[in-house]
Design a protein around this motif. Structure first.
Motif, PDB file in Angstrom:
ATOM      1  N   ARG A 159      -8.340  -5.470  -7.831  1.00 41.70           N
ATOM      2  CA  ARG A 159      -9.402  -6.347  -7.311  1.00 41.70           C
ATOM      3  C   ARG A 159      -9.960  -7.239  -8.422  1.00 41.70           C
ATOM      4  NH1 ARG A 159     -10.548  -1.553  -4.560  1.00 41.70           N
ATOM      5  NH2 ARG A 159     -10.123  -1.713  -2.354  1.00 41.70           N
ATOM      6  N   GLU A 160     -10.116  -6.677  -9.620  1.00 44.35           N
ATOM      7  CA  GLU A 160     -10.601  -7.454 -10.762  1.00 44.35           C
ATOM      8  C   GLU A 160      -9.648  -8.587 -11.114  1.00 44.35           C
ATOM      9  OE1 GLU A 160     -11.023  -4.769 -14.025  1.00 44.35           O
ATOM     10  OE2 GLU A 160     -12.575  -3.581 -13.044  1.00 44.35           O
ATOM     11  N   HIS A 161      -8.358  -8.406 -10.809  1.00 47.80           N
ATOM     12  CA  HIS A 161      -7.338  -9.402 -11.143  1.00 47.80           C
ATOM     13  C   HIS A 161      -6.982 -10.303  -9.956  1.00 47.80           C
ATOM     14  CE1 HIS A 161      -6.837  -6.818 -14.645  1.00 47.80           C
ATOM     15  NE2 HIS A 161      -6.223  -7.842 -15.205  1.00 47.80           N
ATOM     16  N   GLY A 162      -7.767 -10.250  -8.885  1.00 39.22           N
ATOM     17  CA  GLY A 162      -7.540 -11.133  -7.758  1.00 39.22           C
ATOM     18  C   GLY A 162      -6.567 -10.625  -6.712  1.00 39.22           C
ATOM     19  N   TYR A 163      -6.325  -9.333  -6.679  1.00 35.43           N
ATOM     20  CA  TYR A 163      -5.443  -8.735  -5.670  1.00 35.43           C
ATOM     21  C   TYR A 163      -6.283  -7.953  -4.677  1.00 35.43           C
ATOM     22  CZ  TYR A 163      -1.449  -9.714  -8.707  1.00 35.43           C
ATOM     23  OH  TYR A 163      -0.494 -10.327  -9.470  1.00 35.43           O
ATOM     24  N   ARG A 164      -5.682  -7.649  -3.533  1.00 38.68           N
ATOM     25  CA  ARG A 164      -6.338  -6.825  -2.532  1.00 38.68           C
ATOM     26  C   ARG A 164      -5.321  -5.849  -1.965  1.00 38.68           C
ATOM     27  NH1 ARG A 164      -5.010  -8.704   2.800  1.00 38.68           N
ATOM     28  NH2 ARG A 164      -3.836 -10.617   2.640  1.00 38.68           N
ATOM     29  N   PRO A 165      -5.775  -4.687  -1.542  1.00 37.67           N
ATOM     30  CA  PRO A 165      -4.862  -3.766  -0.855  1.00 37.67           C
ATOM     31  C   PRO A 165      -4.464  -4.385   0.485  1.00 37.67           C
ATOM     32  CG  PRO A 165      -6.794  -2.596  -1.650  1.00 37.67           C
ATOM     33  CD  PRO A 165      -7.069  -4.063  -1.801  1.00 37.67           C
ATOM     34  N   ALA A 166      -3.169  -4.608   0.690  1.00 35.21           N
ATOM     35  CA  ALA A 166      -2.684  -5.228   1.916  1.00 35.21           C
ATOM     36  C   ALA A 166      -2.197  -4.188   2.917  1.00 35.21           C
ATOM     37  CB  ALA A 166      -1.564  -6.208   1.597  1.00 35.21           C
ATOM     38  N   ALA A 167      -1.597  -3.111   2.410  1.00 41.00           N
ATOM     39  CA  ALA A 167      -1.076  -2.067   3.293  1.00 41.00           C
ATOM     40  C   ALA A 167      -1.129  -0.730   2.565  1.00 41.00           C
ATOM     41  CB  ALA A 167       0.353  -2.377   3.711  1.00 41.00           C
ATOM     42  N   THR A 168      -1.495   0.293   3.292  1.00 34.12           N
ATOM     43  CA  THR A 168      -1.510   1.657   2.761  1.00 34.12           C
ATOM     44  C   THR A 168      -0.790   2.544   3.767  1.00 34.12           C
ATOM     45  OG1 THR A 168      -3.690   1.214   1.817  1.00 34.12           O
ATOM     46  CG2 THR A 168      -2.957   3.502   1.838  1.00 34.12           C
ATOM     47  N   ILE A 169       0.163   3.307   3.283  1.00 40.34           N
ATOM     48  CA  ILE A 169       0.972   4.184   4.135  1.00 40.34           C
ATOM     49  C   ILE A 169       0.721   5.620   3.710  1.00 40.34           C
ATOM     50  CG2 ILE A 169       3.322   4.791   4.818  1.00 40.34           C
ATOM     51  CD1 ILE A 169       4.011   1.833   3.901  1.00 40.34           C
ATOM     52  N   TYR A 170       0.404   6.459   4.667  1.00 37.63           N
ATOM     53  CA  TYR A 170       0.121   7.862   4.402  1.00 37.63           C
ATOM     54  C   TYR A 170       1.354   8.684   4.743  1.00 37.63           C
ATOM     55  CZ  TYR A 170      -4.596   6.071   4.438  1.00 37.63           C
ATOM     56  OH  TYR A 170      -5.717   5.336   4.167  1.00 37.63           O
ATOM     57  N   GLY A 171       1.946   9.296   3.737  1.00 30.40           N
ATOM     58  CA  GLY A 171       3.133  10.110   3.958  1.00 30.40           C
ATOM     59  C   GLY A 171       2.823  11.573   3.738  1.00 30.40           C
ATOM     60  N   ARG A 172       3.348  12.381   4.642  1.00 30.05           N
ATOM     61  CA  ARG A 172       3.131  13.817   4.548  1.00 30.05           C
ATOM     62  C   ARG A 172       4.346  14.518   5.143  1.00 30.05           C
ATOM     63  NH1 ARG A 172      -2.001  16.221   3.934  1.00 30.05           N
ATOM     64  NH2 ARG A 172      -3.122  14.399   4.641  1.00 30.05           N
ATOM     65  N   ALA A 173       4.955  15.395   4.371  1.00 29.15           N
ATOM     66  CA  ALA A 173       6.037  16.254   4.849  1.00 29.15           C
ATOM     67  C   ALA A 173       7.124  15.496   5.610  1.00 29.15           C
ATOM     68  CB  ALA A 173       5.481  17.385   5.698  1.00 29.15           C
ATOM     69  N   ARG A 174       7.833  14.637   4.908  1.00 29.17           N
ATOM     70  CA  ARG A 174       8.976  13.903   5.454  1.00 29.17           C
ATOM     71  C   ARG A 174       8.641  12.994   6.638  1.00 29.17           C
ATOM     72  NH1 ARG A 174      12.802  18.549   4.594  1.00 29.17           N
ATOM     73  NH2 ARG A 174      13.907  17.905   2.727  1.00 29.17           N
ATOM     74  N   GLN A 175       7.451  12.480   6.676  1.00 28.65           N
ATOM     75  CA  GLN A 175       7.129  11.543   7.742  1.00 28.65           C
ATOM     76  C   GLN A 175       6.049  10.579   7.295  1.00 28.65           C
ATOM     77  OE1 GLN A 175       5.259  13.216  11.188  1.00 28.65           O
ATOM     78  NE2 GLN A 175       4.243  14.798  10.016  1.00 28.65           N
ATOM     79  N   CYS A 176       6.010   9.454   7.956  1.00 29.62           N
ATOM     80  CA  CYS A 176       4.917   8.511   7.764  1.00 29.62           C
ATOM     81  C   CYS A 176       3.817   8.967   8.709  1.00 29.62           C
ATOM     82  CB  CYS A 176       5.385   7.100   8.097  1.00 29.62           C
ATOM     83  SG  CYS A 176       4.082   5.880   8.015  1.00 29.62           S
ATOM     84  N   ALA A 177       2.759   9.519   8.160  1.00 35.02           N
ATOM     85  CA  ALA A 177       1.703  10.116   8.977  1.00 35.02           C
ATOM     86  C   ALA A 177       0.729   9.084   9.522  1.00 35.02           C
ATOM     87  CB  ALA A 177       0.949  11.162   8.158  1.00 35.02           C
ATOM     88  N   GLY A 178       0.686   7.907   8.963  1.00 37.99           N
ATOM     89  CA  GLY A 178      -0.230   6.868   9.422  1.00 37.99           C
ATOM     90  C   GLY A 178      -0.243   5.720   8.437  1.00 37.99           C
TER      91      GLY A 178
END
Length: 177
Positions: free
Chosen positions: A97-116
């Motif tokens: 954020r200090e360098h002018g970026y923003r979180p665009a996507a966050t993927i939650y992985g748990r036990a061999r799957q994309c949980a959300g």
């Protein structure tokens, strides 16, 4: 004759909205991407290997996270993607954020799957690709991040996921504002 499966056809259709806006993205931000990973996580090592196969530049997250983040972002990459634990993501996202970026996507992985996932407007395709990839979500993210303008068919074509990390593992994308 081209052979395809229902899953591959669906993945191609889901990737279109994400890939469609990349020409303008590249014109504004360039082609340089940076792949960051936690080398103590099996998912991090899978991410690094998948990214290297596609020609991406991977860098293990090491040392002081704030100093590391500042050094990595000094190159001004057009896209930063990573696989890490939640604490590292929080610190790196704050530096970003200090360098002018923003979180665009966050993927939650748990036990061999994309949980959300959580995706900002225009980035929902990344979450859809990860969810459809199932246990290969790490490879799908690396495939997308290493070559964002290309179809993500290789990683989404039914790869078998490797070892499982205990606890929550995050995949994430940081983009310039």
């Amino acid at each position: 004759m081209i052979r395809t499966t229902r899953r591959n056809a669906l993945m191609g259709a889901l990737a279109v909205p994400t890939v469609a806006g990349l020409a303008q993205w590249r014109w504004r931000h360039g082609d340089a991407t940076l792949l960051l990973y936690d080398d103590s996580l099996a998912a991090g090592l899978r991410f690094a290997a998948a990214g290297a196969e596609r020609g991406g530049q991977g860098r293990a997250i090491a040392g002081d996270r704030v100093r590391f983040g500042r050094e990595a972002l000094a190159q001004r990459p057009a896209l930063v993607a990573g696989v890490s634990r939640h604490a590292d993501f929080i610190l790196l996202a704050d530096v970003a954020r200090e360098h002018g970026y923003r979180p665009a996507a966050t993927i939650y992985g748990r036990a061999r799957q994309c949980a959300g996932h959580e995706c900002q407007p225009g980035w929902q395709g990344v979450g859809r690709m990860a969810r459809m990839a199932g246990g290969s979500w790490v490879e799908a993210l690396a495939d997308y991040a290493a070559k964002p303008g290309e179809a993500a068919g290789r990683a989404l074509g039914g790869l078998v996921a490797g070892p499982v990390d205990s606890g929550l593992v995050l995949g994430w994308v940081l983009a310039p504002r």
